[in-house]
Design a protein around this motif. Structure first.
Motif, PDB file in Angstrom:
ATOM      1  N   THR A  55     -69.610  11.314 -67.064  1.00 38.71           N
ATOM      2  CA  THR A  55     -71.038  11.453 -66.763  1.00 38.71           C
ATOM      3  C   THR A  55     -71.278  11.137 -65.303  1.00 38.71           C
ATOM      4  OG1 THR A  55     -71.391   9.164 -67.522  1.00 38.71           O
ATOM      5  CG2 THR A  55     -71.820  10.938 -69.106  1.00 38.71           C
ATOM      6  N   TRP A  76     -67.750  18.019 -66.790  1.00 37.07           N
ATOM      7  CA  TRP A  76     -68.533  16.819 -67.063  1.00 37.07           C
ATOM      8  C   TRP A  76     -69.248  16.971 -68.404  1.00 37.07           C
ATOM      9  CZ3 TRP A  76     -68.182  12.782 -63.683  1.00 37.07           C
ATOM     10  CH2 TRP A  76     -67.643  13.065 -62.428  1.00 37.07           C
ATOM     11  N   ARG A  77     -69.275  15.917 -69.154  1.00 42.70           N
ATOM     12  CA  ARG A  77     -70.059  15.912 -70.395  1.00 42.70           C
ATOM     13  C   ARG A  77     -71.548  15.904 -70.089  1.00 42.70           C
ATOM     14  NH1 ARG A  77     -71.866  11.597 -73.249  1.00 42.70           N
ATOM     15  NH2 ARG A  77     -70.426  10.178 -72.209  1.00 42.70           N
ATOM     16  N   ARG A  78     -71.927  15.224 -69.002  1.00 45.72           N
ATOM     17  CA  ARG A  78     -73.328  15.193 -68.576  1.00 45.72           C
ATOM     18  C   ARG A  78     -73.378  15.087 -67.061  1.00 45.72           C
ATOM     19  NH1 ARG A  78     -77.863  10.428 -69.677  1.00 45.72           N
ATOM     20  NH2 ARG A  78     -79.721  11.688 -69.219  1.00 45.72           N
ATOM     21  N   PHE A 117     -74.033   6.073 -66.860  1.00 49.06           N
ATOM     22  CA  PHE A 117     -73.241   6.977 -66.011  1.00 49.06           C
ATOM     23  C   PHE A 117     -71.942   6.323 -65.537  1.00 49.06           C
ATOM     24  CE2 PHE A 117     -77.585   8.514 -65.697  1.00 49.06           C
ATOM     25  CZ  PHE A 117     -77.412   9.875 -65.923  1.00 49.06           C
TER      26      PHE A 117
END
Length: 233
Positions: A55, A76-78, A117
């Motif tokens: 993240t 990236w996942r987020r 994050f």
């Protein structure tokens, strides 16, 4: 003469500056830095990535160039970009090539849960921070336990020879060409004057240590014209 202190204007004025220059922002960044800004972002991205992060948050995302660089280097996942200038976010959304979320907010009050994050970055925005302890505290709060932060800043060379070349560029070239090519004199006076007056990277490192960061490192680019500060939680 303007009555605004262009070295340290208030948040409303800074937001207005960025909204008004958003249409030429990327072109002028490249033009005024002699295209060095792209290389700075790539080098910074390589230095903050460790292969385990899922993240990422880019504070003061602007038109999204640093976030785009990070997204090109790994999945990236987020991925989130945050800015308080609506025109900048509009450009970032329109030009984004990856799956990213763009959030309108003030980076002194981050709308994210604790530990959200793995990586927090910010490029060329530190001079716009009005309350540095609060800003750093918010970053520390939303970082995961093994999180990393990378702050890419515009700074001043320390070598006397490079200072002799850099200061005319800073005091005359940037405000003149920024004004000519964007039509916005105040915004590029702010850029020039705030770089000239901003604290040295070592002072920012002390503030980061006081905010709870560890393993703080400094990397100078182009003889100190830009500096990357990297730290862990």
């Amino acid at each position: 003469m303007s009555s605004i202190d262009v070295t340290s204007p208030d948040k409303k004025t800074i937001r207005r500056y960025f909204n008004e220059v958003a249409f030429r922002y990327d072109f002028l960044n490249g033009f005024l830095s002699f295209r060095l800004d792209e290389g700075w972002r790539r080098r910074a991205a390589r230095m903050v990535l460790n292969g385990n992060q899922q993240t990422v948050l880019d504070l003061g995302v602007g038109t999204g160039k640093f976030l785009e660089t990070l997204q090109a280097m790994q999945p990236w996942r987020r991925a989130v970009g945050l800015d308080f200038a609506a025109a900048m976010l509009q450009r970032a959304r329109a030009e984004s090539k990856g799956a990213a979320q763009f959030v309108s907010a003030d980076f002194h009050d981050l709308p994210f849960r604790d530990g959200a994050f793995d990586l927090v970055v910010s490029s060329f925005t530190l001079r716009s921070v009005k309350d540095l302890p609060r800003f750093l505290g918010e970053i520390h709060r939303i970082m995961s336990p093994a999180g990393k932060v990378g702050l890419l800043c515009l700074t001043r060379p320390e070598n006397p020879l490079w200072q002799a070349l850099y200061y005319p560029y800073l005091k005359f070239y940037i405000p003149l060409m920024g004004c000519v090519m964007s039509g916005h004199r105040e915004a590029y006076r702010f850029l020039s004057d705030s770089i000239g007056e901003f604290q040295r990277p070592e002072e920012t490192m002390k503030r980061m240590s006081a905010a709870g960061f560890s393993s703080i490192q400094k990397r100078a680019f182009t003889f100190g014209a830009a500096t990357l500060l990297v730290a862990e939680k």
